[in-house]
Design an enzyme around this catalytic site. Structure first.
Site, mmCIF file in Angstrom:
data_model
loop_
_atom_site.group_PDB
_atom_site.id
_atom_site.type_symbol
_atom_site.label_atom_id
_atom_site.label_comp_id
_atom_site.label_asym_id
_atom_site.label_seq_id
_atom_site.Cartn_x
_atom_site.Cartn_y
_atom_site.Cartn_z
ATOM 1 C CB SER A 127 -0.864 -0.011 1.261
ATOM 2 O OG SER A 127 -1.362 1.280 1.525
ATOM 3 C CD GLU A 129 -2.108 5.147 4.953
ATOM 4 O OE1 GLU A 129 -1.684 5.121 6.114
ATOM 5 O OE2 GLU A 129 -2.560 6.165 4.427
ATOM 6 C CE1 TYR A 151 -4.119 -1.699 5.600
ATOM 7 C CE2 TYR A 151 -3.011 0.299 4.887
ATOM 8 C CZ TYR A 151 -3.644 -0.890 4.588
ATOM 9 O OH TYR A 151 -3.779 -1.275 3.272
ATOM 10 C CB ALA A 282 0.093 10.055 12.817
HETATM 11 P P1 NAP Z 1 -11.569 -4.648 1.841
HETATM 12 O O1 NAP Z 1 -12.692 -4.306 0.918
HETATM 13 O O2 NAP Z 1 -11.556 -4.099 3.222
HETATM 14 O O3 NAP Z 1 -11.516 -6.251 1.921
HETATM 15 C C1 NAP Z 1 -10.736 -6.896 2.906
HETATM 16 C C2 NAP Z 1 -10.906 -8.396 2.772
HETATM 17 O O4 NAP Z 1 -10.089 -9.037 3.771
HETATM 18 C C3 NAP Z 1 -12.351 -8.883 2.991
HETATM 19 O O5 NAP Z 1 -12.604 -9.915 2.095
HETATM 20 C C4 NAP Z 1 -12.289 -9.401 4.416
HETATM 21 O O6 NAP Z 1 -13.233 -10.422 4.676
HETATM 22 C C5 NAP Z 1 -10.887 -9.990 4.445
HETATM 23 N N1 NAP Z 1 -10.404 -10.185 5.824
HETATM 24 C C6 NAP Z 1 -10.173 -9.219 6.742
HETATM 25 N N2 NAP Z 1 -9.756 -9.770 7.898
HETATM 26 C C7 NAP Z 1 -9.733 -11.125 7.687
HETATM 27 C C8 NAP Z 1 -9.396 -12.237 8.499
HETATM 28 N N3 NAP Z 1 -9.007 -12.071 9.755
HETATM 29 N N4 NAP Z 1 -9.468 -13.483 7.976
HETATM 30 C C9 NAP Z 1 -9.864 -13.645 6.703
HETATM 31 N N5 NAP Z 1 -10.212 -12.630 5.864
HETATM 32 C C10 NAP Z 1 -10.141 -11.380 6.371
HETATM 33 O O7 NAP Z 1 -10.177 -4.255 1.178
HETATM 34 P P2 NAP Z 1 -9.821 -3.911 -0.349
HETATM 35 O O8 NAP Z 1 -10.041 -2.443 -0.574
HETATM 36 O O9 NAP Z 1 -10.443 -4.893 -1.249
HETATM 37 O O10 NAP Z 1 -8.237 -4.113 -0.330
HETATM 38 C C11 NAP Z 1 -7.665 -5.377 -0.608
HETATM 39 C C12 NAP Z 1 -6.230 -5.397 -0.074
HETATM 40 O O11 NAP Z 1 -5.474 -4.363 -0.696
HETATM 41 C C13 NAP Z 1 -6.107 -5.154 1.429
HETATM 42 O O12 NAP Z 1 -5.015 -5.932 1.875
HETATM 43 C C14 NAP Z 1 -5.765 -3.679 1.539
HETATM 44 O O13 NAP Z 1 -5.066 -3.418 2.726
HETATM 45 C C15 NAP Z 1 -4.911 -3.505 0.295
HETATM 46 N N6 NAP Z 1 -4.897 -2.171 -0.297
HETATM 47 C C16 NAP Z 1 -6.064 -1.553 -0.622
HETATM 48 C C17 NAP Z 1 -6.048 -0.311 -1.229
HETATM 49 C C18 NAP Z 1 -7.316 0.405 -1.608
HETATM 50 O O14 NAP Z 1 -7.236 1.612 -1.852
HETATM 51 N N7 NAP Z 1 -8.437 -0.284 -1.716
HETATM 52 C C19 NAP Z 1 -4.801 0.297 -1.521
HETATM 53 C C20 NAP Z 1 -3.634 -0.376 -1.178
HETATM 54 C C21 NAP Z 1 -3.684 -1.614 -0.587
HETATM 55 P P3 NAP Z 1 -14.682 -10.137 5.330
HETATM 56 O O15 NAP Z 1 -15.625 -9.933 4.189
HETATM 57 O O16 NAP Z 1 -14.931 -11.380 6.095
HETATM 58 O O17 NAP Z 1 -14.554 -8.907 6.210
HETATM 59 N N1 GDD Z 2 -12.394 7.388 6.242
HETATM 60 C C1 GDD Z 2 -12.472 8.720 6.385
HETATM 61 N N2 GDD Z 2 -13.580 9.262 6.958
HETATM 62 N N3 GDD Z 2 -11.438 9.464 5.940
HETATM 63 C C2 GDD Z 2 -11.538 10.809 6.058
HETATM 64 C C3 GDD Z 2 -12.661 11.432 6.623
HETATM 65 C C4 GDD Z 2 -13.727 10.615 7.110
HETATM 66 O O1 GDD Z 2 -14.739 11.088 7.631
HETATM 67 N N4 GDD Z 2 -12.467 12.767 6.578
HETATM 68 C C5 GDD Z 2 -11.276 12.969 6.008
HETATM 69 N N5 GDD Z 2 -10.705 11.789 5.701
HETATM 70 C C6 GDD Z 2 -9.368 11.619 5.133
HETATM 71 C C7 GDD Z 2 -8.482 10.664 5.933
HETATM 72 O O2 GDD Z 2 -7.940 11.344 7.074
HETATM 73 C C8 GDD Z 2 -7.438 10.303 4.876
HETATM 74 O O3 GDD Z 2 -6.435 11.298 4.833
HETATM 75 C C9 GDD Z 2 -8.226 10.350 3.564
HETATM 76 O O4 GDD Z 2 -9.469 11.000 3.858
HETATM 77 C C10 GDD Z 2 -8.517 8.971 2.964
HETATM 78 O O5 GDD Z 2 -9.046 8.150 3.977
HETATM 79 P P1 GDD Z 2 -9.635 6.688 3.645
HETATM 80 O O6 GDD Z 2 -10.608 6.761 2.535
HETATM 81 O O7 GDD Z 2 -10.082 6.088 4.927
HETATM 82 O O8 GDD Z 2 -8.388 5.908 3.028
HETATM 83 P P2 GDD Z 2 -6.853 5.846 3.457
HETATM 84 O O9 GDD Z 2 -6.076 6.690 2.489
HETATM 85 O O10 GDD Z 2 -6.666 6.117 4.888
HETATM 86 O O11 GDD Z 2 -6.518 4.307 3.221
HETATM 87 C C11 GDD Z 2 -6.949 3.630 2.033
HETATM 88 O O12 GDD Z 2 -5.944 3.703 1.060
HETATM 89 C C12 GDD Z 2 -4.727 3.030 1.400
HETATM 90 C C13 GDD Z 2 -3.751 3.242 0.243
HETATM 91 O O13 GDD Z 2 -3.134 4.481 0.368
HETATM 92 C C14 GDD Z 2 -7.286 2.193 2.425
HETATM 93 O O14 GDD Z 2 -7.891 1.561 1.331
HETATM 94 C C15 GDD Z 2 -6.034 1.411 2.785
HETATM 95 O O15 GDD Z 2 -6.373 0.022 2.949
HETATM 96 C C16 GDD Z 2 -5.035 1.562 1.628
HETATM 97 O O16 GDD Z 2 -3.859 0.846 1.896
#
Ligand code: NAP
Ligand code: GDD
Length: 329
Positions: A127, A129, A151, A282
């Protein structure tokens, strides 16, 4: 026919990846954890249309024996390890369970594959992050990590584990360093979906305001459908490597709001209220990725623009609450 195992198949990315691999002719398997509420229409909302075509195996990332058992029953060509506690804010609330799931879960997957199927290709969901308090802009594969949340720390550990299995045991282990990617299947707690779902409820008269934290946070937002293609491409290369996947374009949360409300013909300033509760201990202020390596070596590029992403999400949520005014393009 290739056989793939997806952990996190019920999540946003897992569902798009399953769809994509089925379209390529793969046999698709997924790991799912047991939950008390087993109503399949709720539990598998994102997978509903695929349930007849995928094989699901019960397992938990917290249990090595459950993972070992699934991997011992079937040979897989590719394993996409997407399962994780993926919500950054929750990782501040409970860093311990995030670390346990994300670090040990990744370690268990790698260890079981090494033991039983070392030739299975492995993808780790890294990620942006991990860059956290960014040392340079835009971020590339060479940018040092400085994670700012439990995370982020867990993802750095997963990334290091994945690289170590590649270097120490010669396994095909690749990591994607994916920047934020969204879709109509995004979880409701993430900022984009929180905005688009609330816009739809406001439009339908079901909500009156939207409370958000830091509006100045800046993200490189892409579409999940584009990003799962990159995951697959990484496992088709001759040698395993790590790749940044990003659009190279960045927007503030404020801009996302402006555009989402405008799509529903609403003025965002009338509805958005800043609420300290949604600030993080943070913050990661600015993310913007340079995906030149993925573009060059994988031939990958995003197909969705930021504008199309916002419109697709708003339109889907408007349709869901019955307040739809514009058809999806
Ligand atoms: P998501 O929608 O939150 O899906 C997370 C998945 O992980 C769900 O299928 C969840 O299952 C499963 N899971 C969580 N805890 C588990 C456990 N203890 N045992 C088995 N399964 C578990 O996440 P996503 O957005 O698809 O992201 C997929 C991956 O990419 C994650 O690793 C995330 O950190 C990473 N990532 C995401 C982004 C982004 O912007 N979306 C960016 C960078 C990296 P349940 O349905 O049972 O909860
Ligand atoms: N969730 C949330 N809710 N975020 C908020 C809000 C709120 O009410 N208001 C402002 N934000 C700001 C957060 O502080 C953050 O800076 C930004 O919006 C994005 O927040 P999220 O959508 O929760 O995503 P993220 O960037 O923290 O994390 C996602 O992206 C990562 C990749 O950079 C997740 O999908 C992570 O799993 C993933 O790795």
């Amino acid at each position: 026919m290739k056989r793939a195992l997806i952990t996190g198949i019920t999540g946003q990315d897992g569902s798009y990846l399953a769809e994509y691999l089925l379209g390529l002719g793969y046999e698709v398997h997924g790991l799912v954890r047991r939950v008390a509420l087993e109503d399949p229409t709720r539990r598998f909302t994102r997978l509903e249309h695929l349930l007849e075509r995928v094989t699901l195996h019960p397992a938990s990332l917290e249990s090595y024996p459950s993972i070992f058992s699934v991997i011992s029953k079937q040979q897989f060509d590719e394993c996409y390890h997407l399962a994780a506690q993926s919500f950054v804010a929750e990782s501040f609330a409970d860093g311990f369970s995030t670390m346990n799931t994300n670090i040990n879960g990744t370690h268990y997957m790698l260890a079981a594959l090494r033991e039983l199927q070392p030739s299975c290709r492995f993808y780790f969901a890294g990620s942006s992050e991990m860059f956290g308090k960014v040392r340079e802009t835009p971020q590339t594969e060479e940018t040092p990590f400085h994670p700012r949340s439990p995370y982020g720390i867990s993802k750095v550990a997963g990334f290091d584990l994945t690289r170590n299995y590649r270097e120490a045991y010669g396994m095909f282990c690749a990591s994607g360093i994916l920047f934020n990617h969204e879709s109509p299947r995004r979880g409701y707690e993430f900022v984009t979906r929180k905005v688009t779902s609330t816009v739809a409820r406001i439009k339908a008269g079901q909500a009156r305001e939207l409370r958000l934290g830091n509006l100045e946070a800046t993200r490189d937002w892409g579409h999940a459908r584009d990003y799962v293609r990159a995951m697959h491409l990484m496992l088709q290369q001759e040698t395993p490597d790590d790749y940044v996947v990003a659009t190279g374009e960045t927007h503030t949360v404020r801009e996302f709001c402006e555009r989402a409300f405008a799509r529903a013909e609403l003025d965002w300033q009338r509805y958005v209220k800043v609420d300290e509760r949604f600030y993080r201990p943070a913050e990661v202020d600015l993310l913007i990725g340079d995906s030149a390596k993925a573009r060059r070596e994988l031939g990958w590029e995003p197909r969705y623009t930021f504008e199309q992403l916002v419109e697709e999400m708003v339109d889907a949520d408007l349709r869901a609450v019955g307040g739809k005014e514009k058809e999806e393009g």
